[in-house]
Design a protein around this motif. Structure first.
Motif, PDB file in Angstrom:
ATOM      1  N   LEU A  63       0.822  -1.204   0.000  1.00 54.08           N
ATOM      2  CA  LEU A  63       0.000   0.000   0.000  1.00 54.08           C
ATOM      3  C   LEU A  63       0.858   1.257   0.000  1.00 54.08           C
ATOM      4  CD1 LEU A  63      -2.786   1.359   0.246  1.00 54.08           C
ATOM      5  CD2 LEU A  63      -2.472   1.249   2.727  1.00 54.08           C
ATOM      6  N   TYR A  64       1.833   1.334   0.907  1.00 57.07           N
ATOM      7  CA  TYR A  64       2.663   2.529   1.008  1.00 57.07           C
ATOM      8  C   TYR A  64       3.680   2.622  -0.125  1.00 57.07           C
ATOM      9  CZ  TYR A  64       0.622   3.107   5.583  1.00 57.07           C
ATOM     10  OH  TYR A  64      -0.252   3.272   6.603  1.00 57.07           O
ATOM     11  N   GLY A  65       4.000   1.512  -0.739  1.00 57.40           N
ATOM     12  CA  GLY A  65       4.954   1.538  -1.844  1.00 57.40           C
ATOM     13  C   GLY A  65       4.451   2.326  -3.026  1.00 57.40           C
ATOM     14  N   SER A  66       3.149   2.205  -3.322  1.00 56.91           N
ATOM     15  CA  SER A  66       2.596   2.965  -4.441  1.00 56.91           C
ATOM     16  C   SER A  66       2.447   4.439  -4.092  1.00 56.91           C
ATOM     17  CB  SER A  66       1.252   2.379  -4.862  1.00 56.91           C
ATOM     18  OG  SER A  66       0.338   2.430  -3.783  1.00 56.91           O
ATOM     19  N   PHE A  67       2.145   4.750  -2.839  1.00 57.21           N
ATOM     20  CA  PHE A  67       2.043   6.153  -2.431  1.00 57.21           C
ATOM     21  C   PHE A  67       3.403   6.830  -2.349  1.00 57.21           C
ATOM     22  CE2 PHE A  67      -2.095   4.863  -0.360  1.00 57.21           C
ATOM     23  CZ  PHE A  67      -2.877   5.528  -1.299  1.00 57.21           C
ATOM     24  N   ALA A  68       4.433   6.070  -2.091  1.00 59.29           N
ATOM     25  CA  ALA A  68       5.778   6.629  -1.955  1.00 59.29           C
ATOM     26  C   ALA A  68       6.390   6.979  -3.306  1.00 59.29           C
ATOM     27  CB  ALA A  68       6.680   5.660  -1.219  1.00 59.29           C
TER      28      ALA A  68
END
Length: 108
Positions: A63-68
């Motif tokens: 989840l956070y990988g795409s937002f980062a």
């Protein structure tokens, strides 16, 4: 080793072309090549840092990988432009060294 040499030569020549072609002043070949080499080495290093950061974040959380991705790309563009300007400044400093220096040893 050969693959690194070919890619470094290509990156140096591409950045040297941009440093020599973009300014509204004539840039000699040697300063453009030095600026291109500095830019290529720093740019490749910064690119590897960004890739390691993105892969590390993506491995820790999907989840956070795409937002980062957005802040990493923005930082890559910002620092990449600064690296290019540093290479252009190196070319300018090499081309204009000794210009404006008086024979007496210093400026007034």
């Amino acid at each position: 080793l050969c693959r690194f040499a070919v890619s470094a030569t290509f990156a140096t020549s591409a950045f040297a072309f941009l440093i020599g072609f973009m300014p509204n002043v004539r840039v000699r070949l040697m300063p453009a090549l030095v600026g291109g080499f500095v830019t290529a080495i720093l740019f490749v290093g910064w690119f590897k840092v960004c890739v390691v950061a993105q892969v590390g974040i993506a491995n820790s959380s999907a989840l956070y990988g795409s937002f980062a991705l957005l802040p990493i790309v923005l930082a890559w563009v910002f620092v990449g432009w600064r690296i290019f300007l540093l290479g252009a400044y190196c070319a300018h400093a090499l081309q204009t060294r000794g210009v404006g220096v008086r024979a007496g040893g210093g400026a007034r």
